[in-house]
Design an enzyme around this catalytic site. Structure first.
Site, short mmCIF file in Angstrom:
data_model
loop_
_atom_site.label_atom_id
_atom_site.label_comp_id
_atom_site.label_asym_id
_atom_site.label_seq_id
_atom_site.Cartn_x
_atom_site.Cartn_y
_atom_site.Cartn_z
N GLU A 161 0.83 -1.20 0.00
CA GLU A 161 0.00 0.00 0.00
C GLU A 161 0.87 1.26 0.00
OE1 GLU A 161 -2.61 -0.43 3.42
OE2 GLU A 161 -2.64 -2.60 3.14
N GLU A 193 -9.99 5.73 2.91
CA GLU A 193 -10.39 4.98 4.10
C GLU A 193 -10.36 5.90 5.31
OE1 GLU A 193 -8.69 1.41 7.01
OE2 GLU A 193 -7.69 1.86 5.11
#
Length: 405
Positions: free
Chosen positions: A209, A320
């Site tokens: 990520e 997120e």
């Protein structure tokens, strides 16, 4: 009488035990700090209060990983999906980026060293434990588009607005604009990133990520910071943010993982974005990362992973947040710009020129992009295509509002 005499002794013993535990905890913190903060050849004080240590490339924490004990640093990838000539391309690029890191204004790290954000005692104390410092909390931190369980979502507190593709992938690229979303309380965060995933959404998930985040718990402030993350066991024991554990091998002397980035996009104003490219070297099997044009930062060795030692099966782009709902209401923590996708350029957060690396190691536009969000009235996502931006994604939202109580 005997009981009365025993009580003071009990108090003394209790105090000794508590004191011993405190000493042991302090020792564990100091030991962990020494493990993270390597001897530096130079230190730079950033305007935001960070200390950036210039550490010799061979002294970084990566090589403490069991699978990297005798690892030979790969100073450049053997292949680049953009077709760059790596004989002429510098690991530390001379290209001027529209976005920089705040610490650059006070100095730079020399070639042969890498910049590492120094960890402070306060950083570790904010974590729930020394062991959990620098780690994501659970599997709920990754969106699971094919298994939506609203009860699970409400329990985990993590919410997403993402676009995704499924298939066989060897890399991903996108350019995302950078914002400073407002965070309601310190145990929440807001991030925008790329997820490169392999395996099932169970105990064996592999993930790489990269993106930007605002995380008061992790960094002690509300600055927007460039970050990376990896795990090979669904966020259980392996992996971490940035360089807070062994794993990622950095070779670049200009970009510090976890450091503040500047300037930030303004609503109805100038937009600033960063480009991230992650790809698998077909010869060495390592997953490389590039920031901007030519800033090849380093790589995740293929030996860290199981599924990603071959290829990725899903790629996600988006945002997120953590919704702790501490007062019984949805958090006001913003995702992206804090505005919904339909507001468009200059107001909403985006990913543009979204691409994947296919089986022929070529960059191309993804096919069959799907979207996913748990609560579209809180945070939403839209996709589209045009000539200038290719495939693009708008995402984000304000959190609590009239339609998201």
């Amino acid at each position: 009488m005997m009981m009365a005499n025993m009580f003071p002794r009990f108090v003394v013993v209790l105090c000794v035990v508590v004191a011993a535990r405190a000493v042991r905890h302090e020792f564990e913190i100091v030991t962990h700090l020494n493990r993270l903060n390597k001897p530096s050849m130079k230190s730079i004080k950033s305007p935001d209060g960070d200390i950036i240590d210039c550490v010799h490339i061979s002294q970084q924490a990566a090589f403490e990983h069991p699978s990297l004990k005798n690892h030979k640093i790969q100073m450049r990838p053997s292949y680049h999906p953009e077709g760059n000539n790596f004989e002429s391309m510098k690991v530390s690029s001379q290209n001027h980026q529209t976005i920089t890191q705040l610490w650059h204004s006070n100095g730079k790290c020399e070639k042969g060293t890498i910049p590492i954000r120094r960890t402070k005692k306060e950083d570790i104390l904010r974590a729930s434990s020394i062991k959990k410092y620098g780690k994501k909390s659970s599997l709920h931190t990754v969106a699971q588009p094919n298994s939506v369980d609203l009860d699970l979502i409400n329990q985990s507190g993590h919410q997403h607005a993402i676009a995704y593709v499924e298939g066989e992938f060897y890399g991903v690229k996108a350019t995302m604009n950078v914002w400073d979303p407002q965070i309601q309380q310190s145990n929440e965060f807001s991030l925008s990133q790329i997820w490169l995933l392999g395996g099932s959404f169970a105990s064996d998930l592999n993930s790489i990520e990269a993106g930007w985040q605002v995380s008061p718990d992790l960094y002690g402030d509300n600055n927007t910071r460039f970050f990376t993350y990896w795990t090979s066991d669904a966020y259980q024991a392996t992996g971490c943010y940035n360089l807070l554990c062994s794993g990622f091998v950095q070779i670049n002397n200009e970009i510090a993982l976890g450091a503040s980035i500047s300037p930030i996009s303004k609503y109805h104003g100038s937009q600033y974005d960063i480009s991230v490219l992650i790809w698998k070297d077909p010869e060495q099997g390592n997953w490389w990362m590039q920031f901007g044009k030519g800033n090849v930062l380093g790589y995740w060795p293929g030996s860290l992973f199981s599924y990603l030692s071959e290829s990725a099966s899903m790629i996600q782009w988006g945002g997120e947040v953590v919704n702790s709902a501490s007062d019984g209401q949805h958090t006001t923590t913003q995702m992206g710009s804090g505005h919904f996708p339909e507001e468009g350029f200059g107001k909403s957060s985006y990913f543009r020129n979204v691409q994947i690396v296919d089986g022929s190691n070529s960059l191309r536009a993804p096919k069959d992009i799907d979207t996913f969000t748990e609560q579209p009235n809180c945070y939403d996502v839209q996709t589209g295509k045009n000539d200038g931006w290719g495939s693009y994604i708008y995402y984000g939202g304000p959190g609590r509002n009239a339609n998201c109580p």
